[in-house]
Write a protein that holds these residues in place. Structure first.
Motif, PDB file in Angstrom:
ATOM      1  N   THR A  62       0.665  -1.371   0.191  1.00 31.75           N
ATOM      2  CA  THR A  62       0.131   0.145  -0.376  1.00 31.75           C
ATOM      3  C   THR A  62       0.679   1.120   0.058  1.00 31.75           C
ATOM      4  N   ILE A  63       0.339   2.336  -0.467  1.00 32.64           N
ATOM      5  CA  ILE A  63       1.140   3.179  -0.733  1.00 32.64           C
ATOM      6  C   ILE A  63       0.149   4.510  -0.120  1.00 32.64           C
ATOM      7  N   THR A  64       0.013   5.687   0.148  1.00 29.25           N
ATOM      8  CA  THR A  64      -0.738   6.797   1.404  1.00 29.25           C
ATOM      9  C   THR A  64       0.077   8.121   0.822  1.00 29.25           C
ATOM     10  N   VAL A  65      -0.497   9.168   0.371  1.00 27.34           N
ATOM     11  CA  VAL A  65      -0.293  10.109   0.688  1.00 27.34           C
ATOM     12  C   VAL A  65      -1.350  11.132   1.309  1.00 27.34           C
ATOM     13  N   ILE A  66      -0.977  11.763   1.929  1.00 24.55           N
ATOM     14  CA  ILE A  66      -1.573  12.309   3.730  1.00 24.55           C
ATOM     15  C   ILE A  66      -2.130  13.802   2.515  1.00 24.55           C
TER      16      ILE A  66
END
Length: 152
Positions: A138-142
């Motif tokens: 998983t890759i997440t950008v906040i």
């Protein structure tokens, strides 16, 4: 004559198999799916890591494969025009199966107007090596009000 027919038959069978490879996990273009939006609230301690504020909203997130790994591309939307110096800062996590980034931007030095959404959009990218991506699921950008994630 028979060799020519066998060669044509072998080539046609190979080409028809490409449809299966296109949809399989072997194809690097299928490594990460579509991005999903999630609501988020930024904690005060996150601002201590970097004085720049989060972008107001993360509009999109894409992971594009390259020969060396992948490029993570995100589009953010600040509240006003003039934000600059955008960067994806990696958040230190113990979980090796996720990559999490904070979308940080520098505000304009003077008061600006809001204008249209398209004129405020900010594009940012980050290169990630294949060795780093091997275990990532998983890759997440906040952002300030939301986060976007892509999964394998």
């Amino acid at each position: 004559m028979t060799r020519t027919i066998l060669a044509i038959l072998a080539i046609s069978l190979t080409v028809t198999a490409c449809g299966r490879i296109r949809d399989s996990r072997i194809n690097p273009f299928n490594w990460f799916g579509r991005d999903r939006a999630e609501q988020s609230v930024v904690a005060d301690e996150a601002l201590l890591r970097d004085p720049r504020p989060f972008v107001a909203e993360v509009l999109s997130l894409k992971v594009e494969p390259t020969p060396e790994g992948a490029i993570i591309r995100a589009v953010g939307l600040p509240g006003l025009q003039g934000y600059w110096n955008a960067e994806l800062l990696e958040v230190d996590r113990d979980d090796l199966s996720t990559l999490t980034y904070e979308f940080r931007v520098t505000p304009p030095p003077y008061q600006t107007r809001q204008s249209t959404q398209r004129s405020r959009e900010i594009f940012v990218g980050k290169a990630v090596s294949t060795t780093r991506l091997n275990k990532v699921r998983t890759i997440t950008v906040i952002g300030q009000t939301n986060r976007r994630a892509v999964r394998r």
